[in-house]
Design a protein around this motif. Sequence first.
Motif, PDB file in Angstrom:
ATOM      1  N   ASP A   1       9.852  -0.751   8.021  1.00 54.04           N
ATOM      2  CA  ASP A   1      10.995  -1.194   8.807  1.00 54.04           C
ATOM      3  C   ASP A   1      10.498  -2.371   9.634  1.00 54.04           C
ATOM      4  O   ASP A   1       9.702  -2.178  10.565  1.00 54.04           O
ATOM      5  N   PRO A   2      10.922  -3.605   9.340  1.00 49.86           N
ATOM      6  CA  PRO A   2      10.381  -4.783  10.026  1.00 49.86           C
ATOM      7  C   PRO A   2      10.569  -4.762  11.540  1.00 49.86           C
ATOM      8  O   PRO A   2       9.874  -5.491  12.250  1.00 49.86           O
ATOM      9  N   ALA A   3      11.464  -3.926  12.038  1.00 50.37           N
ATOM     10  CA  ALA A   3      11.697  -3.852  13.480  1.00 50.37           C
ATOM     11  C   ALA A   3      10.837  -2.789  14.163  1.00 50.37           C
ATOM     12  O   ALA A   3      10.774  -2.759  15.394  1.00 50.37           O
ATOM     13  N   SER A   4      10.171  -1.915  13.374  1.00 45.07           N
ATOM     14  CA  SER A   4       9.488  -0.784  13.990  1.00 45.07           C
ATOM     15  C   SER A   4       8.060  -0.565  13.489  1.00 45.07           C
ATOM     16  O   SER A   4       7.108  -0.660  14.257  1.00 45.07           O
ATOM     17  N   TYR A   5       7.904  -0.277  12.187  1.00 47.64           N
ATOM     18  CA  TYR A   5       6.585   0.104  11.707  1.00 47.64           C
ATOM     19  C   TYR A   5       6.518   0.012  10.188  1.00 47.64           C
ATOM     20  O   TYR A   5       7.535  -0.129   9.508  1.00 47.64           O
TER      21      TYR A   5
ATOM     22  N   VAL B   1       0.246 -11.314  -2.419  1.00 47.58           N
ATOM     23  CA  VAL B   1       1.666 -11.390  -2.760  1.00 47.58           C
ATOM     24  C   VAL B   1       2.317 -10.062  -2.415  1.00 47.58           C
ATOM     25  O   VAL B   1       1.792  -8.996  -2.793  1.00 47.58           O
ATOM     26  N   ASN B   2       3.441 -10.104  -1.693  1.00 46.91           N
ATOM     27  CA  ASN B   2       4.192  -8.904  -1.347  1.00 46.91           C
ATOM     28  C   ASN B   2       5.518  -8.893  -2.104  1.00 46.91           C
ATOM     29  O   ASN B   2       6.255  -9.884  -2.106  1.00 46.91           O
ATOM     30  N   VAL B   3       5.810  -7.755  -2.758  1.00 49.47           N
ATOM     31  CA  VAL B   3       7.040  -7.616  -3.536  1.00 49.47           C
ATOM     32  C   VAL B   3       7.831  -6.436  -2.976  1.00 49.47           C
ATOM     33  O   VAL B   3       7.436  -5.280  -3.152  1.00 49.47           O
ATOM     34  N   PRO B   4       8.950  -6.683  -2.282  1.00 46.06           N
ATOM     35  CA  PRO B   4       9.800  -5.576  -1.811  1.00 46.06           C
ATOM     36  C   PRO B   4      10.571  -4.967  -2.978  1.00 46.06           C
ATOM     37  O   PRO B   4      10.961  -5.661  -3.911  1.00 46.06           O
ATOM     38  N   PHE B   5      10.786  -3.649  -2.923  1.00 42.41           N
ATOM     39  CA  PHE B   5      11.577  -2.983  -3.944  1.00 42.41           C
ATOM     40  C   PHE B   5      12.138  -1.702  -3.349  1.00 42.41           C
ATOM     41  O   PHE B   5      11.651  -1.188  -2.347  1.00 42.41           O
ATOM     42  N   ALA B   6      13.209  -1.170  -3.950  1.00 44.30           N
ATOM     43  CA  ALA B   6      13.795   0.114  -3.550  1.00 44.30           C
ATOM     44  C   ALA B   6      14.011   0.180  -2.052  1.00 44.30           C
ATOM     45  O   ALA B   6      13.411   0.989  -1.357  1.00 44.30           O
ATOM     46  N   GLU B   7      14.877  -0.683  -1.559  1.00 40.93           N
ATOM     47  CA  GLU B   7      15.214  -0.752  -0.146  1.00 40.93           C
ATOM     48  C   GLU B   7      13.993  -1.170   0.677  1.00 40.93           C
ATOM     49  O   GLU B   7      13.588  -2.310   0.639  1.00 40.93           O
ATOM     50  N   ARG B   8      13.318  -0.259   1.403  1.00 44.15           N
ATOM     51  CA  ARG B   8      12.264  -0.661   2.329  1.00 44.15           C
ATOM     52  C   ARG B   8      10.851  -0.487   1.772  1.00 44.15           C
ATOM     53  O   ARG B   8       9.873  -0.618   2.503  1.00 44.15           O
ATOM     54  N   TRP B   9      10.713  -0.180   0.502  1.00 39.24           N
ATOM     55  CA  TRP B   9       9.389  -0.058  -0.101  1.00 39.24           C
ATOM     56  C   TRP B   9       8.823  -1.429  -0.452  1.00 39.24           C
ATOM     57  O   TRP B   9       9.549  -2.331  -0.867  1.00 39.24           O
ATOM     58  N   ASN B  10       7.496  -1.563  -0.284  1.00 38.34           N
ATOM     59  CA  ASN B  10       6.809  -2.822  -0.579  1.00 38.34           C
ATOM     60  C   ASN B  10       5.535  -2.544  -1.360  1.00 38.34           C
ATOM     61  O   ASN B  10       4.817  -1.581  -1.076  1.00 38.34           O
ATOM     62  N   ALA B  11       5.258  -3.407  -2.340  1.00 40.21           N
ATOM     63  CA  ALA B  11       3.985  -3.395  -3.056  1.00 40.21           C
ATOM     64  C   ALA B  11       3.310  -4.739  -2.821  1.00 40.21           C
ATOM     65  O   ALA B  11       3.917  -5.791  -3.029  1.00 40.21           O
ATOM     66  N   GLN B  12       2.064  -4.696  -2.362  1.00 39.97           N
ATOM     67  CA  GLN B  12       1.318  -5.930  -2.103  1.00 39.97           C
ATOM     68  C   GLN B  12       0.050  -5.936  -2.931  1.00 39.97           C
ATOM     69  O   GLN B  12      -0.704  -4.956  -2.959  1.00 39.97           O
TER      70      GLN B  12
END
Length: 284
Positions: free
Chosen positions: A103-107, A64-75
């Motif tokens: 950044d889904p477009a870069s890295y 499960v991936n949870v995005p938070f704080a703009e571009r931060w993700n916790a999985q």
Amino acid sequence: MKTFLSSVCLAALTTSAFAADALAPVDETVVRQVSGYGEIYGGGVWFDEFDEGDIWAYGGAARVNVPFAERWNAQGDLTVDAIDIEGNRLHSIGGALHLNWRDPASYAVGGFAEVKTYGLPDGGPDQDIWDWKVGPEAQAYYGNVTIYGQAYYGGLEVDGIPVDVDLMGIRGVARYFAQDNLRFDAELGFHRVNLTQGGTDADLDVVALALQATYRFTDTPWSVFGRYQYENVSISEASDSLDLHKFSVGLRASFGSGTLLDEDRNGATMDTYRPNFVLPFVGG
């Protein structure tokens, strides 16, 4: 992208205040979508050097991936792997946490921590065996190609046995999307188990190669996959090595993503190494 451009054009024909209201939902629903998947697999393991009879392999994973704080993700990951040799089962249960900026477009760049516990066959030693790993990981996105690198260091503990076991390794994965819902993976890794007991020091080295194909049925959450993983296992004090093979097929159910490519760039895209023979000191 077409939806985003349409929103911008519509906003340009109205007021700037309306533009702010119109674009906010796009950011929340597309970029900050909680997503993940669960999967199960079955197959077999075999050695080149000797015949142990039928060795069945099976297991699964949930991520499960949870995005938070703009571009931060916790999985968060939960994995289960098992082999069965003539009714004797060896299994592992693992949990991992990945934290990354993406950044889904870069890295994407971040790190992970993993803990595993092991269960021995009935009649085996009644001891607690567990290990831990921590390390950095990163992904780079090039159109329909994802390059994934990961390294780790860790240790293994065996209840009641005074042995020092260090775990370390590095792996690289290339993912090629022939279509948004058709993905091909190639993986290469090197993994070392260092055992120290008294004055004895030995390294068990594993070179691992894997190939996988995954297909997701259009407009459904369901995917099917097939995976082949080869491992060459050598010991520093021995001249011979072992060759292990594992082949498996599986079924995956996803949520919060529309395609495999969307899942890779916005969802639960991180994973961890899972050895053919379950235990880190035999095949990983």
